[in-house]
Design an enzyme around this catalytic site. Structure first.
Site, mmCIF file in Angstrom:
data_model
loop_
_atom_site.group_PDB
_atom_site.id
_atom_site.type_symbol
_atom_site.label_atom_id
_atom_site.label_comp_id
_atom_site.label_asym_id
_atom_site.label_seq_id
_atom_site.Cartn_x
_atom_site.Cartn_y
_atom_site.Cartn_z
ATOM 1 N N ASP A 32 0.593 5.038 -2.925
ATOM 2 C CA ASP A 32 -0.196 4.352 -1.887
ATOM 3 C C ASP A 32 -1.152 3.300 -2.455
ATOM 4 O O ASP A 32 -2.353 3.299 -2.132
ATOM 5 C CB ASP A 32 -1.026 5.378 -1.087
ATOM 6 C CG ASP A 32 -0.204 6.531 -0.549
ATOM 7 O OD1 ASP A 32 0.927 6.295 -0.096
ATOM 8 O OD2 ASP A 32 -0.698 7.685 -0.571
ATOM 9 N N GLU A 198 4.238 4.605 9.822
ATOM 10 C CA GLU A 198 2.920 4.809 9.199
ATOM 11 C C GLU A 198 2.609 3.622 8.286
ATOM 12 O O GLU A 198 3.381 2.671 8.197
ATOM 13 C CB GLU A 198 2.921 6.105 8.372
ATOM 14 C CG GLU A 198 3.925 6.043 7.238
ATOM 15 C CD GLU A 198 3.989 7.284 6.358
ATOM 16 O OE1 GLU A 198 3.336 8.288 6.660
ATOM 17 O OE2 GLU A 198 4.717 7.228 5.349
HETATM 18 O O1 FUB Z 1 0.353 9.798 0.353
HETATM 19 C C1 FUB Z 1 0.361 10.625 1.488
HETATM 20 C C2 FUB Z 1 1.088 9.956 2.603
HETATM 21 O O2 FUB Z 1 2.404 9.619 2.190
HETATM 22 C C3 FUB Z 1 0.490 8.638 3.004
HETATM 23 O O3 FUB Z 1 -0.630 8.769 3.816
HETATM 24 C C4 FUB Z 1 1.673 8.010 3.644
HETATM 25 O O4 FUB Z 1 1.537 6.631 3.887
HETATM 26 C C5 FUB Z 1 2.750 8.316 2.641
HETATM 27 O O5 FUB Z 1 2.693 7.421 1.561
#
Ligand code: FUB
Length: 295
Positions: A32, A198
């Site tokens: 991320d 997301e």
């Molecule tokens: O890193 C945890 C979760 O996985 C993130 O919040 C999402 O975007 C995905 O990358």
């Protein structure tokens, strides 16, 4: 100060080396990436921290800061915020952070579960006087809750700061200058498709606003003339990535795409590694697809 020629040579060197250098962080698992060029002239990125043998995202317990001046060599400034230092929060569950420079300070804004309920995530706000932290938690943004918040903060040329977030349905609202309160009612983002999952991301180039995201299978985007949209759907940026959580910076005239891999050296979708690719635009402002060097 580098001359134009020096900078060109340096960029060419980076171009030949960049692919070989992925994933750029190898001594710990990171995901991320939120990349920024701060006023010290360095590129900084703030990342989630995955565990080596993780079987879930629950063990993600803090954020690391990294800096570089060449995209190849990254200095790890260590852990800049840990879940144990967040009075309202659970241990672990420190998901994808975003960062911003405002009020002469550096802020991390991050999705984190409240104590006792993993599904009740809030958008925490933490502050530091320097990019390398440590960051001190200030509380959460009122009115932003849910799971998989995946926040992105973006400041426009007029100084107004916007928060993008959400899972399955992207939201946007302007933030007050204290970054702890929304300045307006959240709006649902229209982006000309239904594939948003997301990882909302916003960047601006030549007056155009690019709203991009992870569709669950690849990164996609739309363009608009303002930060709220509606965004005209433009298709994929990173079509083959199983999980695309990205950010974009322009450094010394070259655009870069930061994301993560899930399969390097025994990795998994819970044990990831940050990678970087060049990003190119077409003449009409649309983005050329990234061919990720690995997944
Ligand atoms: O890193 C945890 C979760 O996985 C993130 O919040 C999402 O975007 C995905 O990358």
């Amino acid at each position: 100060n580098n001359t134009k020629k020096d900078i060109k040579i340096e960029q060419q060197t980076v171009q030949t080396k960049l692919h070989n250098n992925n994933p750029v962080i190898r001594h710990i698992r990171t995901a991320d990436p939120s990349a920024h060029v701060w006023k010290d002239g360095k590129v900084w990125m703030y990342t989630s921290h995955d565990m080596e043998d993780a079987v879930n995202y629950d063990s993600m317990d803090g954020y690391h800061a990294f800096s570089s001046t060449d995209m190849i060599n990254w200095k790890d400034h260590g852990e800049v915020l840990h879940s144990k230092d967040i009075s309202w929060g659970a241990i672990g569950w420190m998901w994808a952070p975003t960062a911003i420079y405002k009020n002469n300070k550096y802020y991390l804004i991050y999705p984190h579960s409240v104590k006792g309920s993993k599904d009740d995530m809030r958008c925490g706000v933490a502050v530091s006087d320097v990019p390398e932290g440590p960051f001190k938690d200030l509380g959460w943004i009122e009115g932003v809750e849910g799971q998989w918040l995946d926040p992105c903060v973006f400041t426009d040329g007029d100084g107004k700061t916007y928060l993008y977030w959400g899972v399955r349905e992207p939201k946007v609202a302007r933030l007050k200058d204290n970054l702890l309160e929304l300045a307006e009612k959240p709006r649902t983002i229209e982006y000309g498709n239904t594939n948003f999952f997301e990882a909302s991301y916003m960047h601006k180039r030549n007056g155009k606003y690019y709203f991009s995201y992870n569709a669950g299978l690849g990164g996609f985007y739309g363009m608009a003339d303002n930060p709220y949209g509606p965004f005209e759907y433009k298709g994929a940026i990173n079509p083959k990535q199983r999980q695309d959580h990205h950010s974009v910076v322009n450094y010394r005239g070259q655009n870069y795409f930061f994301y993560h891999w899930q399969n390097w050296n025994g990795g998994s979708k819970f044990s990831r590694n940050v990678a970087i690719e060049y990003l190119y635009y077409n003449e009409d402002g649309t983005i050329k697809k990234i061919y990720a060097t690995n997944e």
